[in-house]
Design a protein around this motif. Structure first.
Motif, short mmCIF file in Angstrom:
data_model
loop_
_atom_site.label_atom_id
_atom_site.label_comp_id
_atom_site.label_asym_id
_atom_site.label_seq_id
_atom_site.Cartn_x
_atom_site.Cartn_y
_atom_site.Cartn_z
N VAL A 129 0.87 -1.18 0.00
CA VAL A 129 0.00 0.00 0.00
C VAL A 129 0.90 1.23 0.00
O VAL A 129 2.08 1.15 0.34
CB VAL A 129 -0.95 0.03 1.22
CG1 VAL A 129 -1.93 -1.13 1.17
CG2 VAL A 129 -0.16 0.01 2.53
N VAL A 138 -2.52 -1.69 -3.37
CA VAL A 138 -3.07 -0.48 -3.97
C VAL A 138 -2.31 0.73 -3.44
O VAL A 138 -2.01 0.81 -2.24
CB VAL A 138 -4.58 -0.36 -3.69
CG1 VAL A 138 -4.87 -0.39 -2.18
CG2 VAL A 138 -5.17 0.90 -4.31
N GLU A 151 -2.45 -2.01 -7.85
CA GLU A 151 -3.34 -1.02 -8.46
C GLU A 151 -2.85 0.39 -8.13
O GLU A 151 -2.47 0.69 -7.00
CB GLU A 151 -4.76 -1.19 -7.94
CG GLU A 151 -5.75 -0.22 -8.55
CD GLU A 151 -7.14 -0.34 -7.98
OE1 GLU A 151 -8.03 0.38 -8.43
OE2 GLU A 151 -7.34 -1.17 -7.05
N ILE A 204 -3.99 4.33 -8.14
CA ILE A 204 -5.10 5.29 -8.21
C ILE A 204 -4.52 6.69 -8.24
O ILE A 204 -3.57 6.99 -7.51
CB ILE A 204 -6.04 5.13 -6.99
CG1 ILE A 204 -6.65 3.72 -6.97
CG2 ILE A 204 -7.13 6.20 -7.00
CD1 ILE A 204 -7.44 3.43 -5.70
N ASP A 256 -11.66 7.74 -1.77
CA ASP A 256 -11.92 6.35 -2.14
C ASP A 256 -10.66 5.51 -2.02
O ASP A 256 -10.70 4.35 -1.57
CB ASP A 256 -12.46 6.28 -3.57
CG ASP A 256 -13.83 6.91 -3.72
OD1 ASP A 256 -14.52 7.09 -2.69
OD2 ASP A 256 -14.20 7.24 -4.86
N ALA A 257 -9.52 6.07 -2.42
CA ALA A 257 -8.25 5.34 -2.33
C ALA A 257 -7.91 5.01 -0.89
O ALA A 257 -7.43 3.90 -0.59
CB ALA A 257 -7.13 6.17 -2.96
N GLN A 287 -9.92 4.43 1.57
CA GLN A 287 -10.75 3.31 2.01
C GLN A 287 -10.28 2.00 1.39
O GLN A 287 -10.28 0.95 2.05
CB GLN A 287 -12.23 3.58 1.66
CG GLN A 287 -12.84 4.75 2.41
CD GLN A 287 -12.69 4.63 3.92
OE1 GLN A 287 -12.91 3.56 4.50
NE2 GLN A 287 -12.31 5.73 4.58
N ARG A 288 -9.85 2.05 0.13
CA ARG A 288 -9.31 0.85 -0.51
C ARG A 288 -8.03 0.38 0.19
O ARG A 288 -7.79 -0.82 0.35
CB ARG A 288 -9.00 1.14 -1.99
CG ARG A 288 -10.22 1.47 -2.83
CD ARG A 288 -11.01 0.22 -3.19
NE ARG A 288 -10.20 -0.72 -3.94
CZ ARG A 288 -9.95 -0.63 -5.26
NH1 ARG A 288 -10.47 0.40 -5.95
NH2 ARG A 288 -9.23 -1.53 -5.86
N ALA A 301 -8.92 -1.21 3.53
CA ALA A 301 -9.50 -2.53 3.31
C ALA A 301 -8.44 -3.55 2.94
O ALA A 301 -8.51 -4.72 3.34
CB ALA A 301 -10.57 -2.46 2.21
N ALA A 302 -7.41 -3.12 2.22
CA ALA A 302 -6.36 -4.04 1.76
C ALA A 302 -5.53 -4.60 2.90
O ALA A 302 -5.00 -5.71 2.81
CB ALA A 302 -5.46 -3.34 0.75
#
Length: 415
Positions: A41, A64, A79, A81, A94-95, A97-98, A101-102
């Motif tokens: 991350v 991400v 990923e 973003i 949004d990133a 939160q991603r 979550a990761a």
């Protein structure tokens, strides 16, 4: 001076940027591979380039990262973003939160590799409970307009965040966490780089009532309450934090190029802060002393410095500019055409403020050429429109996004 001054200045800037290239630094700092999964991350202007460098060494990783618009690079499994900087947007929210979550649900045999670099604070936006993204955007605008030092900005951002100030690390537990960081802050404080998402915040309960007052009546009420109230303490934890590039290393890389060119380098510091125009005036005094009296260094020499200055724009609508071009214009005005002195100042990420240039160059005839173009340098400086002046006379330095960031680089050549 045997070398063309402008060409030499650009070589020094290039060496500083090159020293922080993730492709050349990340591999040396990777930890041992774990028995379990590796989740990558990250956030910052270098996040995508750092992720690509990780994939060059470890092919079977996922994750991400979020970077600034225009700073993405191709990756295989991680990923990327893109989001807004310096004012947050929904993509950054949004990133965040991603990213959270990761890292959740991992075990003690897994590894979270966090790639942190400058700009991550605005790019990875997770409003604290009770705050909205609009509130965060307004706070960031107020902070940028206030001229507050970056340390104060980050203290506020940590208080108003659900991911900064160690909260990302807490979300990743019990997985092992290793942070690879590119510093863009004075003093290389891990808590200040992207507002410290993976390090414990000993200032979590600091009194920020004075900041709330400074930001004035336009501060959103929900943010004001969070700045005034004492927060719940967060648990302490140990951090495996590895600094892979820093402003001082960039200055030292430039110093080596200067030495090879027969120019004596003098590093004045990597943590110079304050108003950009005031810093330009001070640097002009040092340069004048060196040129006329050989103090603090005898020419041919170059005064090198880093750090992050600020531009307080107040209530007036500013022109086009950034802290590096404002520094240079103030330097040129204070030098007033002193023969032989050239200077370059640029942001090592390739973007000075919100414009499309890294910075600019001044020469002994900068003011004369500006006046010949119908510009009043002092009036332009007062209007914070330095970019327009350097654009008009053709002295902007444009590199495009460099995909790294070790803050500002300033070089003043003394004949």
């Amino acid at each position: 001076m045997a070398h063309d001054p402008q060409e030499l200045l650009k070589r020094l800037f290039g060496a500083a940027v090159d020293s922080a290239d993730p492709a050349k630094t990340v591999a040396r700092h990777l930890p041992e591979r774990p028995r379990g999964r590796v989740v990558v991350v990250g956030a910052g202007k270098s996040a995508a380039a750092m992720a690509r460098a990780v994939e060059a060494e470890w092919s079977d990783v996922t994750g991400v990262v979020v970077t600034r618009y225009g700073h993405a690079v191709p990756t295989r499994n991680i990923e990327v973003i893109e989001a807004s900087h310096p004012v947050p947007d929904q993509a950054g929210a949004d990133a965040a939160q991603r990213i959270l979550a990761a890292v959740r649900g991992l075990g003690p045999d897994d590894l979270v590799l966090a790639l942190i670099s400058g700009g991550g604070s605005a790019l990875m936006t997770a409003p604290a409970p009770g705050l909205t993204l609009a509130d965060k955007m307004q706070v960031n605008k107020l902070l940028l307009a206030s001229g507050a030092p970056i340390s104060m900005m980050n203290r506020v951002r940590r208080r108003l965040s659900a991911i900064k100030g160690g909260r990302l690390a807490l979300a990743a537990a019990p997985a092992k966490l290793v942070t690879l960081a590119i510093s863009d802050v004075p003093g290389d404080d891990p808590l200040a780089i992207a507002s410290g998402p993976t390090v414990h915040d000993p200032e979590a309960d600091a009194d920020l009532s004075d900041v709330a007052q400074m930001l004035g009546p336009d501060l959103p009420e929900a943010a004001r309450r969070l700045l005034l109230e004492a927060p719940e303490p967060l648990p302490a934890f140990e951090a495996d934090y590895r600094m892979i590039s820093t402003p001082l290393l960039a200055l030292q890389a430039a110093a080596e190029i200067a030495k090879a060119a027969g120019v004596t380098p003098l590093i004045l510091g990597d943590a110079i802060e304050g108003e950009a125009a005031a810093a330009g005036q001070v640097m002009a005094g040092i340069a004048r002393s060196a040129a006329l009296h050989g103090l603090p260094v005898t020419g041919p020499a170059v005064l090198l410095s880093g750090g992050e200055t600020t531009v307080s724009i107040g209530a007036a609508k500013p022109g086009k500019g950034g802290r590096n071009t404002e520094f240079l214009l103030a330097l040129a005005v204070a030098l007033d055409g002193l023969p032989g002195i050239h200077a370059l100042s640029g942001d090592t990420d390739g973007i000075d403020g919100s414009e499309d240039a890294a910075g600019a160059i001044i020469t002994p005839d900068t003011l004369a050429r500006a006046r010949a173009a119908g510009l009043d340098p002092r009036a332009v400086l007062a209007a914070h429109d330095s970019y327009s002046l350097f654009d008009r006379i053709g002295d902007l330095v444009k590199t495009g996004p460099t995909l790294t960031n070790v803050n500002d680089f300033r070089a003043v050549l003394i004949p």
